[in-house]
Design a protein around this motif. Structure first.
Motif, PDB file in Angstrom:
ATOM      1  N   VAL A 134      -8.298  -5.265 -21.187  1.00  0.00           N
ATOM      2  CA  VAL A 134      -8.627  -3.583 -21.372  1.00  0.00           C
ATOM      3  C   VAL A 134      -7.425  -3.455 -22.108  1.00  0.00           C
ATOM      4  N   ARG A 143     -12.418   2.077 -29.633  1.00  0.00           N
ATOM      5  CA  ARG A 143     -11.110   2.861 -30.315  1.00  0.00           C
ATOM      6  C   ARG A 143     -10.409   3.551 -28.768  1.00  0.00           C
ATOM      7  N   HIS A 144     -11.432   3.522 -28.057  1.00  0.00           N
ATOM      8  CA  HIS A 144     -11.375   4.544 -26.950  1.00  0.00           C
ATOM      9  C   HIS A 144     -12.260   4.237 -25.918  1.00  0.00           C
ATOM     10  N   SER A 183      -8.177   2.962 -22.461  1.00  0.00           N
ATOM     11  CA  SER A 183      -6.952   2.985 -24.073  1.00  0.00           C
ATOM     12  C   SER A 183      -5.779   3.597 -23.372  1.00  0.00           C
TER      13      SER A 183
END
Length: 540
Positions: A535, A498-499, A426
């Protein structure tokens, strides 16, 4: 230059020997053959008989020295035909008692361990000591194991576990790969193992690859080649025979050779540009051993398992790539072979193809007897059998006297490898990624390993914390703040977390490296070595 009179005397000795003995025994036949060879050398004006290694077509450049090759050729030349036939076999066995009688009775070249044979480190050490003493042959037994790391760790309970080999591709640090494999090799050597059937030299295609996956370093052939060479050198540093597998490349086929004969549809040009690259580079660098897989390579020998194909083994590997070293078959008990070939036929076909070590024949007695029968009826030459056995013996002797650091735990090297590989996919690459409390979810064993590492680092674990999903497989239904691929990184595709993080393993070292990144105590230097859809980044 000898005189004609001297030549006549030697020739007469040959005729008298053959006439008196009638070539009635195998030993007499070998001795008579040696005299004939000597006469041939004399008549051609050679000052000395041909070196033993040259007689068997053995070349240097893959490990053993000229003296070791000569010694091995001489030693196997003194074996009976039945002993030779056993020497090229490496068998598995059931239970935890060492198969001493099987090794002695069949004169096996070696045995391979699996997790079901292991109860403790002391048991392995004692068993391997007993196997070494099974008979009085003056060279080591091939005592092997599949200890790749990650999903394939047959001795995982008695040696330090390594994360998957994709760790090397993510870290891009061949020095760390070499250190990790050398440390693992020393642990294995300390338990009495002489060979490890690793590393994997396949180039994975990613999510469409059902068999290799994270066992491969990357989908980039050059990166795989770099890591394979480093791993092989690490095992050699430890005095352990290693074997690159699965020639000519299992990472781009869609079936598993354990259950069927996979079809490799790529053209020869496509294979040369991708799948063969790591093997080609390893051969050029002097690698010692290559395992041939059970693949239907349509561009080379359609319908025939590569392991039994002369066009693949002798043509593609030995002639085209120039490999003079030890060729090992993949397990001959796999369905890709057994559905069409019995143990005897498979063994003979593999030897005729150019293989030297026949791994795990479905029935070693039938395989041994089939080889003997093939030589006696002229379908297989004794020279081919001696050549195969001599390569194995020479390589084992080459590593026998290796000197290096004493065995110790590989944990520090495994941790360093994982720290270099952990990857954040991320956009947040710095700082803390979790709160003071975390709530891990996923496979029970992985959660337990993560929890131990988190608590050791002072991180609280429990409900209402940052939700950390530890993923072995893709699962879009899992809601999490942090999604962690603990195996194949492509399971992160489509994640809404989120990560996104990848560790390439669930070892204590991999979990510790993960926790350090989550807490912002260490950077995440790795880069994902395969394509992952949807991603935002390949790494920080």
């Amino acid at each position: 230059m000898r005189t004609r009179g001297a030549i006549a005397v030697v020739a007469a000795q040959v005729l008298l020997y053959v006439g008196a003995a009638g070539c009635s025994t195998e030993a007499q036949m070998r001795s008579g053959s040696a005299l004939v060879t000597h006469v041939s050398a004399v008549t051609q004006g050679d000052p000395e008989p041909t070196a033993p290694r040259a007689r068997l077509g053995l070349a240097e450049g893959w490990g053993p020295t000229a003296d070791e090759l000569d010694e091995a050729a001489t030693l196997v030349g003194d074996l009976t035909l039945t002993q030779l036939a056993g020497q090229v076999l490496v068998a598995d066995w059931s239970g935890t008692r060492p198969p001493v009688e099987m090794v002695r009775d069949l004169h096996l070249g070696g045995v391979i361990w699996f997790s079901g044979n292991i109860t403790s480190a002391d048991q392995v050490r004692r068993a391997n000591r007993a196997l070494r003493r099974a008979d009085d042959r003056p060279w080591p037994l091939l005592v092997g194991v599949d200890q790749e790391g990650g999903l394939v760790e047959r001795a995982g309970g008695v040696v330090t576990g390594l994360p998957s080999f994709m760790t090397g591709g993510a870290a891009r640090r061949p020095d760390l790969t070499r250190a990790a494999t050398a440390a693992t090799g020393r642990e294995l050597r300390g338990l009495g193992f002489t060979a490890n059937f690793a590393p994997v030299a396949d180039v994975t295609v990613g999510a469409a690859d059902p068999t290799i996956g994270t066992r491969a370093a990357s989908s980039d052939p050059a990166l795989v080649a770099e890591q394979v060479l480093a791993a092989a050198r690490g095992y050699a540093d430890a005095g352990l025979v290693s074997t690159l597998k699965h020639f000519p490349g299992h990472g781009s086929v869609r079936e598993d050779s354990h259950v069927t004969l996979p079809v490799q549809p790529r053209s020869l040009a496509q294979l040369q540009g991708r799948d063969l690259v790591p093997f080609r580079d390893a051969v050029a660098a002097g690698s010692s051993s290559v395992m041939v897989g059970h693949l239907d390579v349509r561009a080379v020998d359609p319908g025939v398992p590569a392991s039994l194909s002369r066009d693949v083994v002798t043509g593609l590997l030995r002639t085209d790539l120039g490999f003079d070293g030890l060729v090992v078959t993949d397990s001959l008990a796999m369905t890709a072979v057994t559905r069409s070939y019995g143990p005897a036929r498979a063994a003979v076909r593999a030897l005729r193809a150019g293989a030297d070590v026949l791994l795990m024949p479905a029935d070693p007695v039938v395989a041994r007897n089939g080889i003997v029968a093939a030589v006696r009826r002229g379908d297989l030459t004794r020279r081919r059998l001696e050549q195969a056995a001599a390569r194995q013996v020479a390589l084992l002797m080459h590593h026998r006297d290796a000197r290096g650091a004493p065995p110790g735990s590989a944990r520090p090297q495994a941790l360093a490898w994982s720290r270099a590989a952990v990857t954040v996919l991320s956009r947040t690459c710095q700082g803390r990624l979790v709160g003071r409390r975390v709530q891990p979810v996923g496979d029970r064993d992985v959660v337990a390993a993560f929890t131990a590492a988190a608590r050791s680092a002072g991180l609280r674990v429990g409900p209402r914390g940052t939700r950390v999903a530890l993923l072995r497989s893709a699962s879009r239904s899992v809601r999490a703040d942090v999604a962690v691929a603990v195996g194949a990184p492509w399971v992160l595709a489509g994640s809404s977390a989120r990560h996104l993080v990848a560790t390439y393993g669930t070892t204590p070292g991999a979990m510790r490296a993960l926790v350090e990144v989550l807490l912002g105590r260490r950077p995440a230097p790795g880069r994902v070595p395969v394509e992952v859809a949807d991603v935002p980044a390949r790494g920080c």
